[in-house]
Design a protein around this motif. Sequence first.
Motif, PDB file in Angstrom:
ATOM      1  N   LEU A 103      24.968  -3.498 -39.869  1.00  0.00           N
ATOM      2  CA  LEU A 103      23.596  -2.473 -39.294  1.00  0.00           C
ATOM      3  C   LEU A 103      23.507  -1.575 -39.168  1.00  0.00           C
ATOM      4  O   LEU A 103      23.032  -0.422 -39.910  1.00  0.00           O
ATOM      5  N   ARG A 104      24.261  -1.093 -38.113  1.00  0.00           N
ATOM      6  CA  ARG A 104      23.762   0.191 -37.736  1.00  0.00           C
ATOM      7  C   ARG A 104      24.618   1.626 -37.929  1.00  0.00           C
ATOM      8  O   ARG A 104      24.487   2.156 -38.264  1.00  0.00           O
ATOM      9  N   SER A 159      17.339  -9.061 -42.415  1.00  0.00           N
ATOM     10  CA  SER A 159      17.993  -7.824 -42.102  1.00  0.00           C
ATOM     11  C   SER A 159      18.346  -7.261 -43.625  1.00  0.00           C
ATOM     12  O   SER A 159      17.909  -6.132 -43.334  1.00  0.00           O
ATOM     13  N   TYR A 160      19.317  -8.355 -44.629  1.00  0.00           N
ATOM     14  CA  TYR A 160      19.430  -8.046 -45.691  1.00  0.00           C
ATOM     15  C   TYR A 160      18.356  -7.205 -46.281  1.00  0.00           C
ATOM     16  O   TYR A 160      18.366  -6.594 -47.065  1.00  0.00           O
ATOM     17  N   CYS A 161      17.230  -8.157 -45.887  1.00  0.00           N
ATOM     18  CA  CYS A 161      16.653  -8.653 -47.345  1.00  0.00           C
ATOM     19  C   CYS A 161      15.417  -7.096 -47.285  1.00  0.00           C
ATOM     20  O   CYS A 161      15.080  -6.142 -47.937  1.00  0.00           O
ATOM     21  N   VAL A 162      15.376  -6.293 -45.480  1.00  0.00           N
ATOM     22  CA  VAL A 162      14.778  -5.381 -45.350  1.00  0.00           C
ATOM     23  C   VAL A 162      15.610  -4.086 -46.311  1.00  0.00           C
ATOM     24  O   VAL A 162      14.706  -3.036 -46.587  1.00  0.00           O
ATOM     25  N   PRO A 216      12.498 -12.600 -30.146  1.00  0.00           N
ATOM     26  CA  PRO A 216      13.074 -11.595 -29.726  1.00  0.00           C
ATOM     27  C   PRO A 216      13.368 -10.133 -30.357  1.00  0.00           C
ATOM     28  O   PRO A 216      12.912  -8.990 -30.131  1.00  0.00           O
ATOM     29  N   GLU A 217      13.576 -10.242 -31.877  1.00  0.00           N
ATOM     30  CA  GLU A 217      12.887  -9.502 -32.583  1.00  0.00           C
ATOM     31  C   GLU A 217      11.525  -9.830 -33.948  1.00  0.00           C
ATOM     32  O   GLU A 217      12.261 -11.434 -34.379  1.00  0.00           O
ATOM     33  N   ASP A 249      16.452  -3.838 -28.865  1.00  0.00           N
ATOM     34  CA  ASP A 249      14.916  -3.035 -30.105  1.00  0.00           C
ATOM     35  C   ASP A 249      15.357  -4.516 -31.098  1.00  0.00           C
ATOM     36  O   ASP A 249      15.775  -4.798 -31.487  1.00  0.00           O
ATOM     37  N   GLU A 250      14.284  -4.233 -32.187  1.00  0.00           N
ATOM     38  CA  GLU A 250      13.867  -4.090 -33.260  1.00  0.00           C
ATOM     39  C   GLU A 250      15.556  -3.872 -33.777  1.00  0.00           C
ATOM     40  O   GLU A 250      15.970  -2.616 -33.784  1.00  0.00           O
ATOM     41  N   LYS A 251      16.808  -4.497 -34.484  1.00  0.00           N
ATOM     42  CA  LYS A 251      18.128  -3.055 -35.627  1.00  0.00           C
ATOM     43  C   LYS A 251      17.446  -2.176 -36.885  1.00  0.00           C
ATOM     44  O   LYS A 251      18.162  -1.355 -36.497  1.00  0.00           O
ATOM     45  N   LEU A 252      16.764  -2.940 -36.788  1.00  0.00           N
ATOM     46  CA  LEU A 252      15.882  -2.006 -38.066  1.00  0.00           C
ATOM     47  C   LEU A 252      14.277  -1.739 -37.906  1.00  0.00           C
ATOM     48  O   LEU A 252      13.834  -2.413 -37.799  1.00  0.00           O
TER      49      LEU A 252
END
Length: 330
Positions: free
Chosen positions: A46-47, A60-63, A110-111, A148-151
């Motif tokens: 993701l990063r 995350s994919y949907c974000v 966690p997120e 932290d949030e990955k996104l």
Amino acid sequence: MTRLPISLACWNYDRTQALADGSIRPDGIDLNFQTLEVEETFFRMLRHREFDAAEMSMSSYCVTLSRPDPAFIAIPVFPSRLFRHSCIFVSAKSGIETPADLVGKRIGVPEYQMTAPVWIRGILADEYGVDPASVTYYTGGEEQPGRDEKLKLTLPEKFKLQPIGPDQTLSRMLADGEIDALHTARTPSTFYSEPDKVRRLFTDFVPVEQDYYSRTGIFPIMHVVAIRREIYEKNRWIARSLQKAFEAAQAKVYEELLVTASLKTMLPWQIAAVEQAVSLLGRDWWPYGFGPNRAVIDTFLRYHHEQGLSSRRLQPEELFAEECFEAFKI
């Protein structure tokens, strides 16, 4: 004939082992399978987009799909699924006895955008009337400080998020009563080390989850397999090639889990567990492909939108490479 080199990051599931050891090879692809813990895979993909394809958090994919020029396209392969009633933990100091008691409480995650909490919040809302906006979410590392949030998220104001301190962990805070409950993917260490202080909300969770499935037909999807979009656009055939390979690897496991001559796993009652799964969920109890999973995906996308994570209600058909909707038949 030259095969296309493709790197793929994924955890070492039984259902992907044949891809990892090379006993099943995707058509036309020289697969560089990298076995990594899911959190590392998600972060790096993701990063930094480090792999051509990777296991990825469904949420995350949907974000990413809600953003300009989405970086990934998925195939309908779901390496991780789990009923999540078992993953709601409460502090003994909280006074929480029923799901309704969660309203107004301090909930650790966690997120916020993690797939497991999305499912948990949605199930609590649908099944028990717990509005996702009725609590305060405390975000941060479960066992190690500083997560932290990955996104980066932009949420409606009604959702209240509060980062925990730089030296705090959710597992410790739960045991100490600094948060009332925890929605998580991994069981907190204090559940095992301090059982008098931390317990599950649903103590006998298996019949609760089985009843949920019998009424809804939902076996929650946690992860998908995503391909970097620029790789896919140059070689659109790889979507179907990878899907076929994942399906073949999974088929081997279905067969091996019913072998009684020598158990495939260290579970003493493996055969009974498999037979029960078939009885309750059917022979293809972990289905890949779009058709058998459309209703489950649609429910998740509703939760994702209701919880402020996607700006519009995504449709299931938007998630996957179009080649994966077609099945070749002889």
